[in-house]
Design an enzyme around this catalytic site. Structure first.
Site, PDB file in Angstrom:
ATOM      1  N   LEU A  75      10.848  75.728  67.829  1.00  0.00           N
ATOM      2  CA  LEU A  75      10.964  74.276  67.852  1.00  0.00           C
ATOM      3  C   LEU A  75       9.871  73.750  68.771  1.00  0.00           C
ATOM      4  O   LEU A  75       9.534  74.381  69.772  1.00  0.00           O
ATOM      5  CB  LEU A  75      12.335  73.833  68.385  1.00  0.00           C
ATOM      6  CG  LEU A  75      13.570  74.180  67.557  1.00  0.00           C
ATOM      7  CD1 LEU A  75      14.832  73.730  68.293  1.00  0.00           C
ATOM      8  CD2 LEU A  75      13.508  73.551  66.175  1.00  0.00           C
ATOM      9  N   ASP A  76       9.337  72.570  68.449  1.00  0.00           N
ATOM     10  CA  ASP A  76       8.354  71.952  69.324  1.00  0.00           C
ATOM     11  C   ASP A  76       8.991  71.611  70.667  1.00  0.00           C
ATOM     12  O   ASP A  76      10.214  71.444  70.771  1.00  0.00           O
ATOM     13  CB  ASP A  76       7.807  70.669  68.690  1.00  0.00           C
ATOM     14  CG  ASP A  76       7.067  70.926  67.388  1.00  0.00           C
ATOM     15  OD1 ASP A  76       6.520  72.034  67.237  1.00  0.00           O
ATOM     16  OD2 ASP A  76       7.050  70.022  66.529  1.00  0.00           O
ATOM     17  N   LYS A  77       8.164  71.461  71.678  1.00  0.00           N
ATOM     18  CA  LYS A  77       8.634  71.167  73.038  1.00  0.00           C
ATOM     19  C   LYS A  77       9.596  69.985  73.065  1.00  0.00           C
ATOM     20  O   LYS A  77      10.664  70.050  73.686  1.00  0.00           O
ATOM     21  CB  LYS A  77       7.436  70.885  73.954  1.00  0.00           C
ATOM     22  CG  LYS A  77       7.809  70.446  75.360  1.00  0.00           C
ATOM     23  CD  LYS A  77       6.575  70.107  76.181  1.00  0.00           C
ATOM     24  CE  LYS A  77       6.952  69.580  77.554  1.00  0.00           C
ATOM     25  NZ  LYS A  77       5.755  69.217  78.367  1.00  0.00           N
TER      26      LYS A  77
END
Length: 323
Positions: free
Chosen positions: A147-149
């Protein structure tokens, strides 16, 4: 059984059974070493760790085996990860000896990399379950997907080599299901899909973009849950899993994720992209039983819905329904 992440050296003699006659050597070895991927087996062969116990010019991955032939496989001790453990609190949704499901908060980077050498989810996992070190690789142990930050929500991490291989296979065959919640700009009061290939942006190398000629096939399904002239609450389902896929696809159809400054969703209302990994479903790699999990979106997501005058549904009733 041979294990890729064993802390000790391993040796085994494998005999070609009748049903594997006339197969490639790497394919035969994968059938006998269920914890290993084909890439890992090929790496062992290239490193000279597979010996033929009969006369042969060279041991290569594409060698065609015959029933009754024997090979000695020497697996070196797994290289320990150099990722330091860190005492970072984890929101554990589910855990057993094979895997762990985490509800990741916004702002937490998943794995160490350029600009983020520490304080990541992987640092926390190495502290929480030390045996994960080396599973599926040294740099990103156990990591099946990312998942992106600034995307919150669910992701599954493998704790054993067998679980890792099975979950990655489900990801590739699209039997690992992922549903997201997103708040997008503008009115998108409909159900549909975006089928547009994604590749690296030709100018901004840290961005992705729709690349019809050079990109990889990418498909995102979407369903409107609530909408007004300013914003829409969407349920999004991944058919493929490219980097930044939902963010790129929503921007491509002119409804970027609210707060996503990289892909056109700039907003003074929020400080991150309003995207949440909501539901996760897969077959348990050890039992074969389908496991499903959901995590309601965090406080800032609900607050943003109120800011854009969209109603928040009862989250446990929200699910993708095939038409």
């Amino acid at each position: 059984m041979l294990e890729p992440s064993s802390k000790a050296k391993q040796t085994a003699i494998l005999v070609v059974p009748p049903e594997q006659d006339a197969r490639r050597l790497d394919i035969f070895l994968v059938s006998q070493m269920p914890g290993f991927s084909r890439t890992q087996v090929q790496a062992l062969i290239e490193a000279g760790k597979v010996e033929a116990l009969f006369k042969i010019k060279a041991v290569r991955s594409n060698f065609i085996v015959s029933k009754g032939q024997s090979f000695q496989v020497n697996v070196p001790a797994a290289q320990k990860t150099d990722i330091p453990p860190e005492n970072i609190e984890l929101d554990v949704v589910y855990e057993d000896r094979s895997l762990i499901v985490i509800n990741k908060p916004k702002g937490l980077v998943v794995h160490p990399g350029a600009g983020n050498p520490s304080h990541t989810l992987i640092n926390a996992l190495v502290a929480h379950c030390p045996d994960i070190a080396g599973v599926g690789g040294v740099r990103r142990p156990g990591l099946v997907h990312r998942l992106d930050k600034d995307t919150s929500g669910l992701l599954v991490v493998a704790k054993t080599d067998v679980a890792y291989r099975q979950l990655v296979k489900q990801l590739k065959t699209r039997t690992l299901s992922r549903e997201y919640l997103g708040i997008v700009k503008g009115s998108l009061a409909e159900k549909g899909k975006v089928d547009a290939a994604i590749g690296r942006h030709s100018l901004a190398r840290k961005k992705m973009a729709v690349q019809s000629e050079t990109g990889k096939r990418s498909v995102t399904h979407f369903l409107c849950l609530a909408s007004n002239a300013d914003a829409s609450l969407m349920l999004l389902k991944l058919e493929t899993g490219r980097t930044h896929q939902i963010r790129v696809h929503m921007s491509y159809i002119h409804h970027p994720i609210l707060g996503d400054s990289i892909y056109g969703g700039d907003s003074s209302l929020v400080d991150r992209q309003m995207l949440h990994a909501f539901r996760l479903s897969f077959k348990h790699p050890r039992t074969g039983i389908t496991k499903s999990f959901y995590a309601a979106p965090p406080k800032d997501f609900a607050e943003t819905l109120a800011k854009v005058n969209l109603p928040a549904p009862k989250w446990h009733f929200v699910r993708w329904k095939e038409s």
